[in-house]
Design a protein around this motif. Structure first.
Motif, short mmCIF file in Angstrom:
data_model
loop_
_atom_site.label_atom_id
_atom_site.label_comp_id
_atom_site.label_asym_id
_atom_site.label_seq_id
_atom_site.Cartn_x
_atom_site.Cartn_y
_atom_site.Cartn_z
N THR A 151 5.92 -3.06 7.68
CA THR A 151 7.04 -2.60 6.48
C THR A 151 8.30 -2.02 7.32
O THR A 151 9.18 -2.32 6.60
CB THR A 151 6.16 -1.79 5.69
OG1 THR A 151 5.09 -2.20 5.06
CG2 THR A 151 7.02 -1.08 4.50
N LEU A 152 8.03 -1.24 7.92
CA LEU A 152 9.28 -0.68 8.71
C LEU A 152 10.07 -1.74 9.39
O LEU A 152 11.52 -1.60 9.49
CB LEU A 152 8.96 0.22 9.69
CG LEU A 152 10.09 0.96 10.41
CD1 LEU A 152 10.98 1.88 9.39
CD2 LEU A 152 9.56 1.95 11.54
N LEU A 182 2.79 3.83 -0.70
CA LEU A 182 2.76 4.86 0.13
C LEU A 182 2.98 4.27 1.52
O LEU A 182 3.36 5.00 2.57
CB LEU A 182 1.31 5.63 0.27
CG LEU A 182 1.38 6.63 -0.88
CD1 LEU A 182 -0.18 6.88 -1.10
CD2 LEU A 182 2.19 7.56 -0.82
N THR A 183 2.67 2.93 1.66
CA THR A 183 3.13 2.25 2.97
C THR A 183 4.73 2.36 3.13
O THR A 183 5.23 2.68 4.06
CB THR A 183 2.70 0.83 2.91
OG1 THR A 183 1.31 0.91 3.07
CG2 THR A 183 3.37 0.19 4.18
N LEU A 184 5.29 2.05 2.06
CA LEU A 184 6.94 2.34 1.94
C LEU A 184 7.12 3.69 2.08
O LEU A 184 8.31 4.06 3.27
CB LEU A 184 7.39 1.85 0.61
CG LEU A 184 7.62 0.31 0.23
CD1 LEU A 184 8.16 0.35 -1.13
CD2 LEU A 184 8.72 -0.41 0.85
N LYS A 185 6.70 4.54 1.67
CA LYS A 185 6.84 5.99 1.76
C LYS A 185 6.77 6.57 3.35
O LYS A 185 7.63 7.27 4.11
CB LYS A 185 6.01 6.86 1.13
CG LYS A 185 6.39 8.37 1.17
CD LYS A 185 5.62 9.09 0.25
CE LYS A 185 6.06 10.88 0.08
NZ LYS A 185 5.84 11.47 1.80
N GLU A 186 5.58 6.06 4.03
CA GLU A 186 5.32 6.36 5.43
C GLU A 186 6.32 5.70 6.35
O GLU A 186 6.50 6.51 7.26
CB GLU A 186 3.91 5.99 5.70
CG GLU A 186 2.67 6.68 4.98
CD GLU A 186 2.32 8.16 5.52
OE1 GLU A 186 1.85 8.16 6.56
OE2 GLU A 186 3.09 9.08 5.14
N ALA A 187 6.73 4.45 6.14
CA ALA A 187 7.68 3.71 6.92
C ALA A 187 9.02 4.52 6.77
O ALA A 187 9.55 4.84 7.95
CB ALA A 187 7.82 2.60 6.38
N LEU A 188 9.49 5.16 5.73
CA LEU A 188 10.52 5.90 5.45
C LEU A 188 10.39 7.37 6.11
O LEU A 188 11.30 7.81 6.82
CB LEU A 188 11.01 6.19 3.75
CG LEU A 188 11.35 4.78 3.33
CD1 LEU A 188 11.50 4.82 1.75
CD2 LEU A 188 12.75 4.25 4.11
N GLU A 189 9.20 7.99 6.11
CA GLU A 189 8.97 9.03 6.74
C GLU A 189 8.96 9.05 8.32
O GLU A 189 9.66 9.74 9.06
CB GLU A 189 7.65 9.68 6.44
CG GLU A 189 7.41 10.22 4.89
CD GLU A 189 8.28 11.37 4.64
OE1 GLU A 189 9.08 12.05 5.42
OE2 GLU A 189 8.02 11.80 3.37
N PHE A 190 8.49 7.95 8.89
CA PHE A 190 8.77 7.75 10.17
C PHE A 190 10.07 7.67 10.58
O PHE A 190 10.39 8.06 11.64
CB PHE A 190 7.70 6.35 10.76
CG PHE A 190 8.02 5.94 11.93
CD1 PHE A 190 6.92 6.46 12.75
CD2 PHE A 190 8.78 5.33 12.80
CE1 PHE A 190 7.09 6.39 14.28
CE2 PHE A 190 8.83 5.02 13.76
CZ PHE A 190 7.73 5.47 14.69
N ASP A 191 10.71 6.86 9.75
CA ASP A 191 12.22 6.44 10.03
C ASP A 191 12.91 7.90 10.05
O ASP A 191 14.09 7.97 10.90
CB ASP A 191 12.80 5.51 9.06
CG ASP A 191 14.34 5.00 9.56
OD1 ASP A 191 14.50 4.76 10.60
OD2 ASP A 191 15.03 4.92 8.48
N ARG A 192 12.70 8.59 9.22
CA ARG A 192 13.34 9.88 9.39
C ARG A 192 13.03 10.99 10.37
O ARG A 192 13.87 11.62 10.97
CB ARG A 192 13.04 10.59 8.04
CG ARG A 192 13.63 12.07 7.83
CD ARG A 192 13.85 12.64 6.28
NE ARG A 192 12.48 12.87 5.88
CZ ARG A 192 12.19 13.38 4.51
NH1 ARG A 192 13.26 13.72 3.65
NH2 ARG A 192 10.90 13.53 4.03
N HIS A 193 11.82 11.05 10.66
CA HIS A 193 11.13 11.94 11.72
C HIS A 193 11.10 11.61 13.10
O HIS A 193 11.03 12.44 14.04
CB HIS A 193 9.69 12.55 11.11
CG HIS A 193 9.76 13.28 10.05
ND1 HIS A 193 10.35 14.47 9.65
CD2 HIS A 193 9.51 12.94 8.85
CE1 HIS A 193 10.30 14.86 8.48
NE2 HIS A 193 9.59 13.98 8.06
#
Length: 429
Positions: free
Chosen positions: A311-312, A172-183
C-alpha cells in the motif's frame, strides 16, 4: 477433538435458550457439584463482567514444567501458587489473554462464554446485532462454506448482518502506511505495528515498555469495525468472531470497550451451529465481499507487513526509505525480537508480531490445521477484486461515510478518532 463438560454444558444452554426454557435445562444439569455450578455460571455468561479467565477448582500442583503448566505459560506473571501449590490468578497482572486456559489439561481454568446473554436480543430482533468476523474465518467451517453462506448462517441465528473485519483491515492498512511515512524518515527510525494481535500489544505495553513510543497509534481492525458499524447504525450491538480468547480481553480494555459487545471464538460458533442445527454449507449465498487482498492476508504471519508495504508503494512510489519488515511468529519469537530491538540489534524498520505460530490461522480456537488455514487465506486473497485498499472503491466510499474524506485525514486526531489509540499509558488498566 472431544468436548469438555464445560463445552457440553454451553451447547445445552444455547439450545435451550433458543427454545426458551433455559431455566429448566439448568435445573436438569445441576448435580450438586460445585464445579458444575461454576460451569453453568460462566457458560451462561455470568461472573465479573470485566474478567475473561476464571479458576473453577484448585489444582494438585503437580503439573509438569511442560505443556500443561499454566504458571510457566503465563506471559505476564499473573499465575502464582499458594502454599498448597494451588493456582492463584493475580488480577493486576492478568491480561485475560487465555494462554493458561489453552494449556491446562485439567479444566481448572475456563474462559467465560459470552453468547448466551445475546440470544434474547437475537430472537427479539428489536436491536440490530451485527456479527463481525476475523479474516482467518475462511475455510474454518468447511471448504463449501463461502463468505455468503456464513453470512446467511449467522442471519439464521438472528444476526442483522455480517461484516468481514478484513474490510476494516483495509482501512487501517492505509492508516499504517501513512503512519510509517510520517514516523520513519531516517534510516535508524522504526515502527512497531499495533494491528491485530492483542498478545503482541500487551507484551509491548507491559513488558517492553521502553518501546511504547515506537508503536503505531492505531486500534485493531476488530475495534475499527465495531466502531464503524456503531457510527453507521447507532444503537447497534457488535459481536466479534475470531480464533482466540485474547480478543475477549481486548474488547474489555477501558479505552476501546465501546466498540465490541461480545466475542465468540470459531469453536464456540461451531458449537452454536451444532446446538441449533444449522449447517452453513447448506445455506444459500448472501451477498458478496468487498475487501481487498491486503485486508484478507492479515490472518497469517507476515500479512500485515506485506499489505502495508504494498500500500505504501502505491501511495508513495518515489519514497527512498522503503518498508523493511521483520515479523515474529509465536510468543517466543516475539520476545526474542523485542529483546533484540532493545539491545540495538535490529535490521528492519517495521516490526510485526503475532502471538500464535502462523498468525491468526494458528490461533488456539481455530477448527482446521494452521497450514490448511493459511492456504485458504492465500486463495481467498487472490480472489479479491483489488490488491490494496488504494484500489478498492468500496473502502474509499465507506471511509467517506465515516468522515474520512481524504486519506491524510487519518493523521488528523479529530477526524480519525475512531481509528486511534493512545499507547502513552497502559490503557488496559
Amino acid at each position: 477433538m472431544p468436548e469438555s463438560k464445560y463445552e457440553e454444558i454451553f451447547k445445552k444452554l444455547v439450545k435451550s435458550a433458543y427454545r426458551g426454557d433455559m431455566d429448566n435445562e439448568m435445573a436438569k444439569i445441576r448435580d450438586g457439584d460445585s464445579i458444575t455450578d461454576q460451569y453453568l455460571l460462566y457458560a451462561a455468561g455470568g461472573g465479573d463482567p470485566n474478567t475473561v479467565v476464571f479458576k473453577i477448582r484448585d489444582c494438585s500442583g503437580h503439573c509438569d514444567a511442560g505443556d500443561d503448566n499454566c504458571e510457566a505459560a503465563c506471559l505476564f506473571g499473573a499465575i502464582v501458587r499458594d502454599m498448597e501449590g494451588n493456582v492463584v490468578i493475580t488480577p493486576n497482572n492478568c491480561t485475560g489473554c487465555g494462554r493458561c486456559v489453552e494449556v491446562c489439561k485439567h479444566y481448572s481454568l475456563v474462559d467465560k462464554k459470552e453468547f448466551v446473554p445475546l440470544i434474547k436480543l437475537l430472537k427479539d430482533r428489536k436491536v440490530p446485532v451485527f456479527a463481525i468476523i476475523a479474516p482467518a474465518f475462511i475455510g474454518q467451517f468447511g471448504p463449501a462454506v463461502t463468505p455468503g453462506k456464513m453470512r446467511a448462517a449467522l442471519k439464521r441465528l438472528g444476526f442483522y448482518g455480517m461484516v468481514e473485519v478484513a474490510l476494516f483491515a483495509d482501512m487501517l492498512t492505509l492508516k499504517e502506511a501513512l503512519e510509517f511515512d510520517r514516523h520513519v524518515t531516517r534510516e535508524e527510525d522504526f515502527m512497531l505495528t499495533s494491528m491485530c494481535c492483542p498478545i503482541w500489544v500487551s507484551m509491548v505495553k507491559r513488558v517492553y515498555k521502553d518501546l511504547v513510543p515506537h508503536i503505531s497509534p492505531s486500534v485493531s481492525p476488530m475495534v475499527a469495525c465495531g466502531r464503524g458499524i456503531k457510527h453507521l447504525h447507532p444503537g447497534a450491538k457488535v459481536v466479534f468472531i475470531g480464533p482466540c480468547i485474547a480478543k475477549k480481553a481486548e474488547a474489555k480494555e477501558p479505552d476501546i470497550r465501546d466498540a465490541v459487545d461480545a466475542v465468540l471464538t470459531f469453536r464456540e460458533l461451531e458449537q452454536i451451529f451444532e446446538a441449533v442445527g444449522i449447517n452453513p454449507s447448506e445455506m444459500d449465498d448472501d451477498e458478496s465481499e468487498h475487501s481487498s487482498s491486503a485486508g484478507r492476508i492479515y490472518a497469517r504471519t507476515g500479512g500485515v507487513s506485506r499489505a502495508i508495504s504494498e500500500t505504501l508503494n502505491k501511495l508513495r512510489p518515489e519514497r527512498k526509505i522503503k518498508i523493511q519488515a521483520i515479523h515474529a511468529d509465536g510468543v517466543q519469537d516475539c520476545r526474542r525480537m523485542l529483546k533484540d530491538v532493545l539491545a540495538g540489534y535490529i535490521k528492519g524498520n517495521f516490526l510485526e508480531g503475532m502471538g500464535c505460530n502462523g498468525g491468526c490461522v494458528g490461533g488456539p480456537k481455530v477448527i482446521i490445521d494452521p497450514v490448511e488455514g493459511r492456504q485458504y487465506v492465500e486463495n481467498y486473497s487472490k480472489e479479491a477484486g483489488s490488491l490494496t485498499p488504494v484500489d478498492n472503491k468500496y473502502v474509499l466510499e465507506l471511509l467517506q461515510r465515516l468522515g474520512i474524506h481524504d486519506m491524510h485525514d487519518f493523521l488528523d486526531s479529530s477526524k480519525a478518532a475512531m481509528f486511534i489509540r493512545d499507547f502513552g499509558e497502559d490503557s488496559s488498566r
